[in-house]
Design a protein around this motif. Structure first.
Motif, short mmCIF file in Angstrom:
data_model
loop_
_atom_site.label_atom_id
_atom_site.label_comp_id
_atom_site.label_asym_id
_atom_site.label_seq_id
_atom_site.Cartn_x
_atom_site.Cartn_y
_atom_site.Cartn_z
N HIS A 251 -13.17 12.68 2.95
CA HIS A 251 -12.07 13.49 2.40
C HIS A 251 -11.30 12.77 1.30
O HIS A 251 -10.35 13.33 0.74
CB HIS A 251 -11.09 13.87 3.53
N PHE A 252 -11.70 11.56 0.99
CA PHE A 252 -10.92 10.72 0.07
C PHE A 252 -10.81 11.33 -1.33
O PHE A 252 -9.71 11.43 -1.87
CB PHE A 252 -11.54 9.32 -0.01
N ALA B 249 -7.24 0.75 -5.08
CA ALA B 249 -6.32 0.30 -4.05
C ALA B 249 -6.22 1.32 -2.92
O ALA B 249 -6.25 0.95 -1.74
CB ALA B 249 -4.94 0.04 -4.66
N LEU B 250 -6.12 2.58 -3.26
CA LEU B 250 -6.02 3.62 -2.24
C LEU B 250 -7.32 3.72 -1.43
O LEU B 250 -7.28 3.94 -0.21
CB LEU B 250 -5.67 4.96 -2.88
N ARG B 251 -8.44 3.51 -2.08
CA ARG B 251 -9.72 3.50 -1.36
C ARG B 251 -9.76 2.33 -0.37
O ARG B 251 -10.20 2.48 0.78
CB ARG B 251 -10.89 3.42 -2.35
N LEU B 252 -9.29 1.16 -0.80
CA LEU B 252 -9.24 0.01 0.11
C LEU B 252 -8.33 0.29 1.30
O LEU B 252 -8.68 -0.03 2.44
CB LEU B 252 -8.75 -1.24 -0.65
N ASN C 116 -8.19 -13.07 -2.48
CA ASN C 116 -7.27 -14.12 -2.05
C ASN C 116 -5.97 -14.18 -2.84
O ASN C 116 -5.14 -15.05 -2.58
CB ASN C 116 -7.96 -15.48 -2.07
N ASP C 117 -5.80 -13.29 -3.78
CA ASP C 117 -4.56 -13.26 -4.56
C ASP C 117 -3.84 -11.93 -4.51
O ASP C 117 -2.69 -11.85 -4.89
CB ASP C 117 -4.85 -13.57 -6.04
N THR C 118 -4.51 -10.86 -4.06
CA THR C 118 -4.02 -9.51 -4.30
C THR C 118 -3.92 -8.68 -3.03
O THR C 118 -4.90 -8.55 -2.29
CB THR C 118 -4.93 -8.78 -5.29
N PHE C 119 -2.75 -8.11 -2.80
CA PHE C 119 -2.51 -7.12 -1.74
C PHE C 119 -2.02 -5.83 -2.39
O PHE C 119 -1.45 -5.86 -3.48
CB PHE C 119 -1.42 -7.61 -0.78
N TYR C 120 -2.21 -4.71 -1.69
CA TYR C 120 -1.71 -3.42 -2.17
C TYR C 120 -1.00 -2.67 -1.04
O TYR C 120 -1.36 -2.81 0.13
CB TYR C 120 -2.86 -2.52 -2.64
N PHE C 121 -0.03 -1.85 -1.43
CA PHE C 121 0.51 -0.82 -0.55
C PHE C 121 0.84 0.39 -1.40
O PHE C 121 0.86 0.33 -2.63
CB PHE C 121 1.72 -1.31 0.26
N HIS C 122 1.05 1.52 -0.74
CA HIS C 122 1.40 2.73 -1.47
C HIS C 122 2.71 3.29 -0.92
O HIS C 122 3.11 2.98 0.21
CB HIS C 122 0.29 3.77 -1.39
#
Length: 160
Positions: free
Chosen positions: A131-132, A116-119, A49-55
């Motif tokens: 393939h991750f 984060a990349l896994r999410l 509820n506090d954290t978002f990610y992008f790459h």
């Protein structure tokens, strides 16, 4: 009365999170070093509820903006249906939208980057997770991950 307002804000935040979780893109708005606005639709994933990610790549306008001013605004629409209501002779649009404010930081820790990349991959390409690990070995060092920590609860709006 305070308890009722708090419960209402919590319910509103949960509804807004649902919009963010369903939206294929979230527009992240930021400020360029010259003070002009810059908004870009991105694939975001929410950790909690506090954290978002992008790459993104290792350099570019997004990172220039965030290094200058890490304050961002998130905006998402998960449902949008234009409609003509014949009985009312009215043009309208039904929608679900959400906004939030946060602070962006570049993730330096490799374990958090991988998480984060896994999410992100699990959300957007779940059928290819086998393939991750190979992709991470090949591209972790050239991939930037940005964490957005919300600075206040999100709000949502809808016209069902």
């Amino acid at each position: 009365m305070k308890a009722m307002r708090k419960a209402r804000r919590q319910k509103d935040a949960e509804w807004a999170f649902d919009v963010f979780d369903k939206a294929p893109y979230v527009t992240v708005s930021m400020t360029r070093p010259d003070g002009s606005p810059y908004g870009v639709p991105l694939n975001l994933v929410r950790k909690d509820n506090d954290t978002f990610y992008f790459h993104c790549a290792e350099e570019g306008e997004k990172l220039d903006c965030l290094r200058h001013n890490p304050v961002v605004s998130l905006s998402a629409v998960s449902k949008c249906t234009p409609k003509y209501e014949e009985e009312k002779n009215n043009f309208t649009e039904y929608f679900h939208s959400a906004i939030a404010l946060g602070k962006a930081e570049i993730v330096e820790d490799d374990s958090e980057k991988i998480e984060a990349l896994r999410l992100l991959c699990t959300r957007f390409l779940p059928k290819f997770m086998d393939h991750f690990d190979e992709a991470i070995q090949r591209s972790l060092d050239i991939t930037t991950v940005v964490r957005i920590t919300l600075t206040e609860p999100p709000v949502g709006k809808c016209k069902p």
